[in-house]
Motif scaffolding. Structure first.
Motif, PDB file in Angstrom:
ATOM      1  N   ILE A  44     -34.369  92.686  34.510  1.00  0.00           N
ATOM      2  CA  ILE A  44     -32.635  92.512  34.529  1.00  0.00           C
ATOM      3  C   ILE A  44     -31.934  91.560  35.706  1.00  0.00           C
ATOM      4  O   ILE A  44     -31.866  92.072  36.655  1.00  0.00           O
ATOM      5  CB  ILE A  44     -31.859  94.147  33.930  1.00  0.00           C
ATOM      6  CG1 ILE A  44     -32.915  95.532  34.017  1.00  0.00           C
ATOM      7  CG2 ILE A  44     -30.378  93.591  34.632  1.00  0.00           C
ATOM      8  CD1 ILE A  44     -33.153  94.225  32.305  1.00  0.00           C
ATOM      9  N   GLU A  45     -31.330  90.857  34.782  1.00  0.00           N
ATOM     10  CA  GLU A  45     -30.307  89.881  35.914  1.00  0.00           C
ATOM     11  C   GLU A  45     -29.044  90.525  35.754  1.00  0.00           C
ATOM     12  O   GLU A  45     -28.292  90.441  35.181  1.00  0.00           O
ATOM     13  CB  GLU A  45     -30.394  88.094  35.295  1.00  0.00           C
ATOM     14  CG  GLU A  45     -30.397  87.870  35.835  1.00  0.00           C
ATOM     15  CD  GLU A  45     -30.188  85.800  35.650  1.00  0.00           C
ATOM     16  OE1 GLU A  45     -29.005  85.362  35.643  1.00  0.00           O
ATOM     17  OE2 GLU A  45     -31.016  85.343  35.397  1.00  0.00           O
ATOM     18  N   VAL A  46     -28.723  90.580  37.015  1.00  0.00           N
ATOM     19  CA  VAL A  46     -26.828  90.966  38.073  1.00  0.00           C
ATOM     20  C   VAL A  46     -26.134  90.128  38.392  1.00  0.00           C
ATOM     21  O   VAL A  46     -26.907  89.471  39.700  1.00  0.00           O
ATOM     22  CB  VAL A  46     -27.605  92.166  38.596  1.00  0.00           C
ATOM     23  CG1 VAL A  46     -25.976  92.416  38.481  1.00  0.00           C
ATOM     24  CG2 VAL A  46     -28.617  93.270  37.780  1.00  0.00           C
ATOM     25  N   ALA A  47     -25.583  89.143  37.415  1.00  0.00           N
ATOM     26  CA  ALA A  47     -24.764  88.696  38.076  1.00  0.00           C
ATOM     27  C   ALA A  47     -22.945  89.026  38.011  1.00  0.00           C
ATOM     28  O   ALA A  47     -22.783  90.240  38.166  1.00  0.00           O
ATOM     29  CB  ALA A  47     -24.410  87.281  37.111  1.00  0.00           C
ATOM     30  N   ALA A  48     -22.371  88.117  38.906  1.00  0.00           N
ATOM     31  CA  ALA A  48     -20.880  88.269  38.852  1.00  0.00           C
ATOM     32  C   ALA A  48     -20.405  87.557  38.911  1.00  0.00           C
ATOM     33  O   ALA A  48     -20.189  86.242  37.475  1.00  0.00           O
ATOM     34  CB  ALA A  48     -20.818  88.620  41.097  1.00  0.00           C
ATOM     35  N   ASN A  49     -18.693  88.165  37.900  1.00  0.00           N
ATOM     36  CA  ASN A  49     -17.884  87.748  37.615  1.00  0.00           C
ATOM     37  C   ASN A  49     -16.515  87.450  38.959  1.00  0.00           C
ATOM     38  O   ASN A  49     -16.087  87.735  39.978  1.00  0.00           O
ATOM     39  CB  ASN A  49     -16.513  89.078  36.617  1.00  0.00           C
ATOM     40  CG  ASN A  49     -17.684  89.184  35.524  1.00  0.00           C
ATOM     41  OD1 ASN A  49     -18.941  88.778  34.582  1.00  0.00           O
ATOM     42  ND2 ASN A  49     -16.769  90.512  35.838  1.00  0.00           N
ATOM     43  N   ALA A  50     -16.325  86.183  38.724  1.00  0.00           N
ATOM     44  CA  ALA A  50     -15.413  85.542  39.953  1.00  0.00           C
ATOM     45  C   ALA A  50     -14.601  84.781  39.357  1.00  0.00           C
ATOM     46  O   ALA A  50     -14.378  84.678  38.634  1.00  0.00           O
ATOM     47  CB  ALA A  50     -16.247  84.000  40.646  1.00  0.00           C
ATOM     48  N   LEU A  51     -13.738  84.234  40.430  1.00  0.00           N
ATOM     49  CA  LEU A  51     -12.332  83.656  40.570  1.00  0.00           C
ATOM     50  C   LEU A  51     -12.586  81.927  41.096  1.00  0.00           C
ATOM     51  O   LEU A  51     -11.681  81.497  40.533  1.00  0.00           O
ATOM     52  CB  LEU A  51     -11.682  84.450  40.741  1.00  0.00           C
ATOM     53  CG  LEU A  51     -10.595  85.268  40.136  1.00  0.00           C
ATOM     54  CD1 LEU A  51      -9.231  85.982  40.638  1.00  0.00           C
ATOM     55  CD2 LEU A  51     -10.257  84.790  38.767  1.00  0.00           C
ATOM     56  N   ASN A  52     -13.354  82.479  41.897  1.00  0.00           N
ATOM     57  CA  ASN A  52     -13.205  80.992  42.918  1.00  0.00           C
ATOM     58  C   ASN A  52     -14.071  80.589  43.623  1.00  0.00           C
ATOM     59  O   ASN A  52     -15.097  81.805  43.621  1.00  0.00           O
ATOM     60  CB  ASN A  52     -11.680  80.551  44.015  1.00  0.00           C
ATOM     61  CG  ASN A  52     -11.575  82.177  44.400  1.00  0.00           C
ATOM     62  OD1 ASN A  52     -12.651  82.737  45.268  1.00  0.00           O
ATOM     63  ND2 ASN A  52     -10.198  82.808  44.548  1.00  0.00           N
ATOM     64  N   ALA A  53     -14.392  79.907  44.617  1.00  0.00           N
ATOM     65  CA  ALA A  53     -15.323  79.829  45.793  1.00  0.00           C
ATOM     66  C   ALA A  53     -15.106  81.048  47.044  1.00  0.00           C
ATOM     67  O   ALA A  53     -16.160  81.654  47.037  1.00  0.00           O
ATOM     68  CB  ALA A  53     -15.722  78.502  46.566  1.00  0.00           C
ATOM     69  N   GLN A  54     -14.752  81.652  47.386  1.00  0.00           N
ATOM     70  CA  GLN A  54     -14.289  83.105  47.946  1.00  0.00           C
ATOM     71  C   GLN A  54     -14.997  83.914  47.077  1.00  0.00           C
ATOM     72  O   GLN A  54     -16.261  84.960  48.010  1.00  0.00           O
ATOM     73  CB  GLN A  54     -13.238  83.207  48.568  1.00  0.00           C
ATOM     74  CG  GLN A  54     -12.665  84.368  49.294  1.00  0.00           C
ATOM     75  CD  GLN A  54     -11.830  83.903  49.990  1.00  0.00           C
ATOM     76  OE1 GLN A  54     -10.632  84.268  49.701  1.00  0.00           O
ATOM     77  NE2 GLN A  54     -10.950  85.604  50.150  1.00  0.00           N
ATOM     78  N   ASP A  55     -14.411  84.404  46.201  1.00  0.00           N
ATOM     79  CA  ASP A  55     -15.862  84.590  45.330  1.00  0.00           C
ATOM     80  C   ASP A  55     -16.606  84.928  45.300  1.00  0.00           C
ATOM     81  O   ASP A  55     -17.348  86.064  45.505  1.00  0.00           O
ATOM     82  CB  ASP A  55     -15.179  84.942  43.857  1.00  0.00           C
ATOM     83  CG  ASP A  55     -13.710  85.971  43.049  1.00  0.00           C
ATOM     84  OD1 ASP A  55     -13.414  86.432  44.786  1.00  0.00           O
ATOM     85  OD2 ASP A  55     -13.021  86.399  42.965  1.00  0.00           O
TER      86      ASP A  55
END
Length: 347
Positions: A44-55
């Motif tokens: 299962i590939e687990v990725a992230a929701n992000a807003l910017n480089a810091q996230d």
């Protein structure tokens, strides 16, 4: 005023619970750095929701295997003018560099309108803005702004595995028009090795998958909007939001219909809505055929801990049986929770 005067035993038990939770958090943090593989070998590939480089840096530190949703509107919010191509390119490239060439970056093109207006982009007043000019409709209505954004996104292509995703697609015509504009900008930039996909969040797409799936490289399910559109109920309106459950047979059948069709066409499917970041809901998604989830960085540890204890084939069979039996149920949350507890799956 009532005063709380805990006993010595109460204090001792509270400290013990805090210590236990801290130990669980540390274990989840360690587990999150490893690939998420179920007990029966499903990756299962687990990725992230992000807003910017810091996230993005925080997401990678928490075990994210990529960015499954970069909300590009963060560059357009709270300002008087639209961001330039240079400003956008710098921001997208910073995220791409944080990920590197081995991880995937899915950039969602501008998703405004509805509850996300822009002061410098006056949109006509609408009685039902959630059903009006929003998402890809705004981009197609403002093609020059759309082209500037696409050029900026494409400039990050050499830095990562770049995917571009169009939000709020409702018809095949919208997909064709958006892809045509992107193809023109790719021809000018020379960046052709880019995956192109759509968000599935408008119910009309559920009945157009045979036409759309052959025309995209991937799809990502925006469960937040899809669920509220399915029930015609604003998820932020407390008077109606408690009338439906994301773990209802209606929702899960809709979600499963996407993975079933995608398997026929060999199309990659990710889910990037809030339900992917909650272990119980994520367990149900695995049962519905999802193998790619994107969530907030803080959710990665608990979800990976659940996945490492889960037998994907067993939960698939259990969910299929439930959906066949509970045709009129408003929710199967209790049954799924009982299953997890019986199998020792941490929630």
């Amino acid at each position: 005023l009532l005063q709380c005067q805990p006993s010595a035993l109460d204090i001792t038990e509270a400290y013990a619970r805090v210590a236990q939770q801290c130990a669980i958090n540390e274990q989840e943090k360690t587990q999150a750095q490893a690939p998420a593989t179920t007990t029966d070998g499903h990756r299962i590939e687990v990725a992230a929701n992000a807003l910017n480089a810091q996230d993005t840096h925080a997401a990678v530190a928490n075990g994210a295997e990529g960015v499954g949703l970069l909300r590009s509107e963060f560059l357009f919010d709270e300002r008087d003018t639209a961001p330039s191509e240079e400003e956008q390119a710098s921001a997208y490239s910073a995220v791409a560099q944080a990920l590197g060439k081995e991880r995937t970056l899915i950039v969602r093109t501008l998703d405004v309108g509805g509850d996300k207006p822009l002061s410098y982009l006056p949109l006509p007043k609408e009685d039902n803005p959630f059903l009006g000019l929003r998402g890809i409709r705004v981009s197609l209505d403002q093609p020059e702004m759309f082209r500037v954004q696409l050029r900026a996104i494409l400039r990050s292509a050499p830095l990562t595995k770049l995917h571009i995703m169009f939000p709020m697609i409702a018809t095949l015509e919208e997909l064709r028009e958006a892809k045509a504009i992107l193809a023109q900008e790719q021809a000018l930039s020379g960046h052709h090795d880019v995956q192109v996909g759509i968000m599935i969040e408008v119910p009309s797409v559920l009945w157009a998958l045979d036409e759309m799936l052959p025309r995209v490289d991937f799809v990502s399910v925006g469960s937040n909007d899809l669920v509220q559109y399915l029930f015609a109920a604003d998820r932020d309106n407390r008077r109606v939001s408690d009338r439906f459950d994301a773990l209802s047979p209606i929702v899960l059948r809709a979600l499963k219909s996407i993975t079933d069709k995608a398997a026929i066409y060999g199309t990659s499917v990710t889910l990037c809505g809030e339900i992917g970041g909650r272990p119980l809901e994520a367990m149900a998604l695995i049962g519905a055929g999802y193998r790619n989830l994107s969530m907030s960085p803080a959710s990665i540890g608990p979800v990976k801990a659940m996945l490492l204890a889960l037998n994907a084939s067993e939960v698939t069979g259990f969910l299929n049986d439930l959906l066949a039996q509970k045709t009129g149920a408003s929710s199967i949350r209790a049954e799924l929770r009982a299953y997890a507890e019986g199998k020792g799956v941490p929630l």
